[in-house]
Design a protein around this motif. Sequence first.
Motif, PDB file in Angstrom:
ATOM      1  N   GLN A 298     -37.382  74.935 108.645  1.00 45.77           N
ATOM      2  CA  GLN A 298     -36.175  75.418 108.883  1.00 45.77           C
ATOM      3  C   GLN A 298     -35.650  75.111 110.241  1.00 45.77           C
ATOM      4  O   GLN A 298     -34.664  74.680 110.899  1.00 45.77           O
ATOM      5  CB  GLN A 298     -35.502  76.902 108.257  1.00 45.77           C
ATOM      6  CG  GLN A 298     -34.444  77.324 108.729  1.00 45.77           C
ATOM      7  CD  GLN A 298     -33.542  76.227 107.559  1.00 45.77           C
ATOM      8  OE1 GLN A 298     -33.502  76.137 106.659  1.00 45.77           O
ATOM      9  NE2 GLN A 298     -32.303  75.842 108.429  1.00 45.77           N
ATOM     10  N   HIS A 299     -36.528  75.692 111.070  1.00 44.00           N
ATOM     11  CA  HIS A 299     -36.290  75.510 112.644  1.00 44.00           C
ATOM     12  C   HIS A 299     -36.385  74.476 112.866  1.00 44.00           C
ATOM     13  O   HIS A 299     -35.573  73.651 113.883  1.00 44.00           O
ATOM     14  CB  HIS A 299     -37.782  76.244 113.322  1.00 44.00           C
ATOM     15  CG  HIS A 299     -37.535  77.799 113.425  1.00 44.00           C
ATOM     16  ND1 HIS A 299     -36.424  78.673 113.553  1.00 44.00           N
ATOM     17  CD2 HIS A 299     -38.572  78.661 113.295  1.00 44.00           C
ATOM     18  CE1 HIS A 299     -36.590  79.930 113.331  1.00 44.00           C
ATOM     19  NE2 HIS A 299     -38.093  80.003 113.267  1.00 44.00           N
ATOM     20  N   LEU A 300     -37.259  73.417 112.417  1.00 47.21           N
ATOM     21  CA  LEU A 300     -37.158  71.852 112.820  1.00 47.21           C
ATOM     22  C   LEU A 300     -35.989  71.312 112.312  1.00 47.21           C
ATOM     23  O   LEU A 300     -35.243  70.458 113.075  1.00 47.21           O
ATOM     24  CB  LEU A 300     -38.465  71.216 112.137  1.00 47.21           C
ATOM     25  CG  LEU A 300     -39.894  71.410 112.862  1.00 47.21           C
ATOM     26  CD1 LEU A 300     -40.878  70.784 111.846  1.00 47.21           C
ATOM     27  CD2 LEU A 300     -39.705  71.056 114.255  1.00 47.21           C
ATOM     28  N   ALA A 301     -35.414  71.703 110.965  1.00 47.85           N
ATOM     29  CA  ALA A 301     -34.179  71.008 110.804  1.00 47.85           C
ATOM     30  C   ALA A 301     -32.856  71.565 111.650  1.00 47.85           C
ATOM     31  O   ALA A 301     -32.065  70.683 111.990  1.00 47.85           O
ATOM     32  CB  ALA A 301     -34.081  71.395 109.301  1.00 47.85           C
ATOM     33  N   ASP A 302     -33.276  72.846 111.926  1.00 45.50           N
ATOM     34  CA  ASP A 302     -31.864  73.306 113.078  1.00 45.50           C
ATOM     35  C   ASP A 302     -32.175  72.397 114.197  1.00 45.50           C
ATOM     36  O   ASP A 302     -30.924  72.395 114.968  1.00 45.50           O
ATOM     37  CB  ASP A 302     -32.071  74.626 113.119  1.00 45.50           C
ATOM     38  CG  ASP A 302     -31.874  75.652 111.947  1.00 45.50           C
ATOM     39  OD1 ASP A 302     -31.372  75.028 111.093  1.00 45.50           O
ATOM     40  OD2 ASP A 302     -32.345  76.750 112.168  1.00 45.50           O
ATOM     41  N   MET A 303     -33.034  71.922 114.580  1.00 45.74           N
ATOM     42  CA  MET A 303     -33.522  70.971 115.820  1.00 45.74           C
ATOM     43  C   MET A 303     -33.056  69.747 115.690  1.00 45.74           C
ATOM     44  O   MET A 303     -32.965  68.945 116.717  1.00 45.74           O
ATOM     45  CB  MET A 303     -34.495  71.370 116.565  1.00 45.74           C
ATOM     46  CG  MET A 303     -34.773  72.895 117.108  1.00 45.74           C
ATOM     47  SD  MET A 303     -36.378  73.044 118.046  1.00 45.74           S
ATOM     48  CE  MET A 303     -37.540  72.977 116.621  1.00 45.74           C
ATOM     49  N   GLY A 304     -32.826  69.264 114.504  1.00 45.81           N
ATOM     50  CA  GLY A 304     -32.197  67.978 114.125  1.00 45.81           C
ATOM     51  C   GLY A 304     -33.539  67.036 113.920  1.00 45.81           C
ATOM     52  O   GLY A 304     -33.568  65.930 114.070  1.00 45.81           O
ATOM     53  N   VAL A 305     -34.741  67.823 113.761  1.00 47.63           N
ATOM     54  CA  VAL A 305     -36.217  67.020 113.484  1.00 47.63           C
ATOM     55  C   VAL A 305     -36.482  66.999 112.101  1.00 47.63           C
ATOM     56  O   VAL A 305     -36.614  67.963 111.339  1.00 47.63           O
ATOM     57  CB  VAL A 305     -37.342  67.666 114.202  1.00 47.63           C
ATOM     58  CG1 VAL A 305     -38.548  66.912 114.064  1.00 47.63           C
ATOM     59  CG2 VAL A 305     -36.714  67.744 115.692  1.00 47.63           C
TER      60      VAL A 305
END
Length: 811
Positions: free
Chosen positions: A803-810
Amino acid sequence: MALKKTDLYSSLWKSCDELRGGMDAGQYKDYILTLLFVKYVSDKAKADPDSLIDVPPGGSFDDMVAAKGDKEIGDRFNKIISRLAEANDLRNVIDLADFNDEEKLGKGKEIQDRLSKLVTIFSDLDFRGSRAEGDDLLGDAYEYLMRHFATESGKSKGQFYTPAEVSRVLAKVVGITKDTRQDQTVYDPTCGSGSLLLKVADETSRGISIYGQEKDNATWALSKMNMILHGYAAEHVILKGDTITSPQFTSGNVLQTFDFAVANPPFSLKSWSNGLELEYGRFEYGRPPEKNGDYAFLLHILKSLKSTGKAVVILPHGVLFRGNAEADIRQRLLKQGFIKGIIGLPANLFYGTGIPACIIVLDKENAVGRTGVFMIDASKGFIKNGNKNRLRSQDIHKIVDVFTRQTTIDRYSRMVPLSEIADPKNDYNLNIPRYIDSSEPEDIQDLHAHLHGGIPDRDLDALGGYWDAFPQLRDQLFQPNRPGYSDLTIDVSQVQQAILDSPEFQKFTQEALELTTEWFDAHRKRLEGINETTRPNDLIAVLGDDLLTRFKPVPLLDEYDVYEQLMTYWHDVMHDDVFMVMNDGWLEAAKPRKIVLDKDRKLSETPDLVVGTGRSAVKYKMDLIPPGLIIARYFEEEQAQVYELVTATEDASRAVEEYVEEHAVEGGLLAEAMDEDKINKVLASARLKAARHEGTDPDEVAALEHLIKLYNVEAAVKKAAKEAEAALHLATLKTYGDLTENDVRTLVLDDKWRKTIKARVAAEAEALTLALVKRIQELGGRYVELASTLDAELKHLESKVAQHLADMGVQ
């Protein structure tokens, strides 16, 4: 008053400091031991006209004292020692150290001051008044110095001394007892300073005929002095020479034989055969390798035994398993039945080497019918002592008991049949781990328990000794989970308190204490009767053996651990106490003694009691009865009052600190009274006077008045506590003068010895319980988190990371 052994040792080692600068330990030991010898024989000659040594005019320690400050002091010392040596046929024995050697001792004023200080230290020791003939004060001091010299001499010089603990094992295992006849013989072909032979002689009640040989001239001289210091006359033969190439105990081309032999030869000597001409039939079972002399010494000893002879030899572990010529010799000796036993010792016991060694026990008497070799793996029984390991009293006793009784103990000892040793898979290899697995059982992780929870019952079963001692405790702590697994009935953090509160544990501890009390009471009359005829070594042997016997049936508690508690206290305290009572009697030994200042006007030792203050204060040492024992028995109420006043003082000081901390801050009511971030009563009083004069903030005045009141309370309470403590000290000192002999016995036997030993036994029981707690906590914590729980947590964390990676656009 009698000189405690610990004080003697301290004085002797202090004397070494006077010489340290100019030479190493291997050199200065000759000076120290020579002075010790001269002082001892001089004092003994004064007290006993029939002493072994004749002290001629001009050849005594008093003559050395008379030479203090003389410019020719070194030369005078040499002449004094030379006269003593000539009068007793001790040339090249006690006169090896040159007291006029400027390279080692310095020149002019330096040598003059150094030797003058040295002789002053020895002159403070008085051996005339020692009536304790059953205790070897000087012999033990000599051994103490030997041990320290060996420690400091380094790898090349430490081989002249076998650690006393190892010597005691050898002396007992070889088969010598109190019943050994005086005309029987013991031989050490590499006797060093003679300590091993003397330990053997100590095992007899009537003495034994001693024979030894030593190659090194200086070490041979040490052995001669050692024999005389231990009271052995000239008929106890110590000869010089290389035992292998030039054996001295021969008749033509035949070696003299002896009833017993003991030896700690140099390990793996490469030059053993240099100059060898006559073999004396020693190598009939094979010739040792040219570059390794271990079996040369073993075979020499074997040949030097009578047909019923017995021997113990210390050798490196390699003799048990090395191949080629040594393997052939080993096989032949085993087939002949000469090897009775093998004892594996801990590593790093010996000076000059850290490698582990073993004791080979030879016995010709029953060789023909021997069907096995008794093996002990004692490699794990030791305590760290500086940079060396040392056998404890319990390790010594256990080795001797187990070997003497041929007791089988799991992972420690067993009788190994010769058929097993001869089996092709072993091929006469005697390496102890082949026959005794002394490793701790592997702590296996249980996958099923990690997956499904529960503590494996096999891990609980492994704690069987505890469940034998506390039969109901397992059911109180654990309940079934599923077949083969159990759960704790309480939280893991509550395990320790649950065990300590367990009626079974409390009963176990109480029974151990009662057993200790019964043991002490059984020997109280013996202890009451301590006098100048007491033999301390015999006394502690009786006490220790009985303690072992009484605790042997007790489940869980290892009787040797309990024994070690007694022996540690004996070496630390009791032995000095016994020695003082032997020499001075109960009343005299209990008297306080004033502590004198040393040459630098400093206290020579820490006082036990101080009476008075300032320059008029008198400081006392109470060696036998510490003041705490007097106070606990006679001044319990007064001590409680002192404690109350001390507590009140602490409370008053804390009140001052808290008040200052609250108000002595920037802008605070006490800020104006501060000087460089400090405040005290003087500053507070000065500020209060100024504040009143200035008519400033009344809150500040009130705060200063309250602070000064707190200071006054603190000072008053401190004064009261100090006065109460001073009065208690004075009353305590006076009580020493009022004690009767029965009072002294009660204080020493009951309040000191009995109470301390009981506390040590209780601590041993508690230590076992803490070990159980630690293991249960370990098992309880190990399987508390199931694999499924961990897997779920892992998935949750993976989801959060994604989820954190998705929030950062990764992606």
